[in-house]
Structure formats: structure tokens, C-alpha cells
Design an enzyme around this catalytic site. Structure first.
Site, mmCIF file in Angstrom:
data_model
loop_
_atom_site.group_PDB
_atom_site.id
_atom_site.type_symbol
_atom_site.label_atom_id
_atom_site.label_comp_id
_atom_site.label_asym_id
_atom_site.label_seq_id
_atom_site.Cartn_x
_atom_site.Cartn_y
_atom_site.Cartn_z
ATOM 1 N N ASP A 28 -7.973 3.967 1.055
ATOM 2 C CA ASP A 28 -7.022 4.454 2.060
ATOM 3 C C ASP A 28 -7.805 5.002 3.260
ATOM 4 O OD1 ASP A 28 -5.155 5.825 3.538
ATOM 5 O OD2 ASP A 28 -4.235 6.815 1.813
ATOM 6 N N ASN A 32 2.316 1.471 4.329
ATOM 7 C CA ASN A 32 2.636 0.207 5.006
ATOM 8 C C ASN A 32 2.382 0.274 6.519
ATOM 9 O OD1 ASN A 32 5.558 -1.991 5.407
ATOM 10 N ND2 ASN A 32 3.437 -2.557 5.109
ATOM 11 N N CYS A 64 0.868 -1.184 0.000
ATOM 12 C CA CYS A 64 0.000 0.000 0.000
ATOM 13 C C CYS A 64 0.902 1.231 0.000
ATOM 14 C CB CYS A 64 -0.980 -0.018 1.171
ATOM 15 S SG CYS A 64 -0.214 0.053 2.804
ATOM 16 N N CYS A 83 -1.306 0.789 7.413
ATOM 17 C CA CYS A 83 -2.746 0.508 7.568
ATOM 18 C C CYS A 83 -3.177 -0.709 6.739
ATOM 19 C CB CYS A 83 -3.590 1.725 7.168
ATOM 20 S SG CYS A 83 -3.279 3.207 8.158
ATOM 21 N N ARG A 84 -3.303 -0.532 5.423
ATOM 22 C CA ARG A 84 -3.917 -1.586 4.610
ATOM 23 C C ARG A 84 -3.022 -2.803 4.409
ATOM 24 N NH1 ARG A 84 -5.123 2.233 -0.256
ATOM 25 N NH2 ARG A 84 -3.193 3.109 0.628
ATOM 26 N N SER A 85 -1.769 -2.599 3.963
ATOM 27 C CA SER A 85 -0.950 -3.794 3.666
ATOM 28 C C SER A 85 -0.552 -4.567 4.916
ATOM 29 C CB SER A 85 0.260 -3.465 2.783
ATOM 30 O OG SER A 85 1.133 -2.556 3.379
#
Ligand code: 4NP
Length: 161
Positions: free
Chosen positions: A130, A13, A10, A15-17
């Protein structure tokens, strides 16, 4: 025996990934496949290098039983294309940034995570949004999308082992 490696990417690195990293790893472990599937995550931006996941991310993940304590942000680089069979972006900007550093001749799979979604409820959604500048709902949505796409990706990879 084949070993298959997966890198989730993401922007930050944090939050999402890392959410994808923790959720997918937990599903891999639950299926007893951790000797056969390697999981990692990285970001295209360098603001948070070495940082633990965002507290909002890790708190919501903990509510669903996922542990992110050992994860630290790192930058994705061209060398990752030598190591990873699957490089999975959360949104179109991630994919554009990855295409810019992809070495010629990469033989693996570079694509969007939600291409592996299973739940028709998410079929109109092609990216993991995001959540960084939004509210709690955005973090819960990230988890919902990531859990669903992780199950789909694991089905896809397990079929090749
Ligand atoms: P991520 O979220 O890409 O899911 O880790 C973000 C984290 C930090 C920033 C943007 C997005 N930032 O601008 O610092």
C-alpha cells in the site's frame, strides 16, 4: 468464443487496483484482446467512492503512458463474484476481505496478483504494498510490480482464449 473477466481489488481503489486496471487494460488493448477480456477494479473500503485515482498514482502512470482519466473508485460486493472469472487482490488483507464476501460455490479464481509475477527480481515479494502513506518511491514500485504481474496474468489468460 470465451470471454474472460478480471477484477483487480485493493483497499481504497484509488492507488493500486486502478493502476492494475489501467496497465492490464493497456496490455489487453495492445494485443487486440479487448473484445475477449473484460477489465475492472474495485476497493474493499468505502472512503473514496466515486473519486478519481490519487494524483500521485495518475501522475506516475501518465509518465509511463497509462491513462486513468475515466476510472472512479467503487466498492467490491458479493455480486462481483457472479460476474468476474478472476478476482485479484493486491495484498493479504484484500484477500481476507474478499473471502468474507465470497458466495459459496464461486467457481472463479480468487488470489494474489503477484502470483503471476514473471521477473525473478520480485520473487521474494508476495504483495503489492500500500503506497498511500508513503513517498514517491512506493508509487513507482507499485507500477513496476503491476507491469510485471500484468504481463504474467495476460500470458496466463491469453493461453485459455
Ligand atoms: P489503495 O491505497 O488501496 O492502493 O487504493 C489506499 C488508498 C486510500 C487509503 C488506503 C490505501 N485510505 O486509507 O484512505
Amino acid at each position: 468464443m470465451n470471454k474472460i473477466s478480471v477484477l483487480f481489488v485493493c483497499l481504497g481503489n484509488i492507488c493500486r487496483s486502478p493502476t492494475a486496471h489501467a496497465v492490464f487494460q493497456s496490455m489487453v488493448d495492445a494485443k487486440g484482446l479487448n473484445e475477449q477480456i473484460l477489465v475492472d477494479s474495485a476497493g474493499t473500503g468505502d472512503w473514496h467512492l466515486g473519486h478519481a485515482p490519487d494524483g500521485r498514482t495518475s501522475a506516475q502512470a501518465a509518465e509511463r503512458g497509462y491513462d486513468m482519466a475515466d476510472l472512479r473508485a467503487r466498492l467490491v460486493g458479493p455480486e462481483d463474484f457472479d460476474q468476474f472469472d478472476y478476482i485479484i487482490g493486491m495484498d493479504h488483507e484484500n484477500i481476507s476481505n474478499l473471502v468474507l464476501i465470497r458466495p459459496a460455490g464461486y467457481k472463479g479464481h480468487l488470489g494474489l496478483f503477484l502470483d503471476y509475477s514473471l521477473n525473478p527480481q520480485y520473487s521474494s515479494q508476495d504483495v503489492v504494498p500500500d503506497p498511500y502513506y508513503g513517498g514517491e518511491h512506493g508509487f513507482a514500485l507499485v507500477l513496476d510490480l503491476v507491469e510485471d504481474a500484468s504481463a504474467g496474468l495476460l500470458d496466463h489468460i491469453a493461453a485459455q482464449l
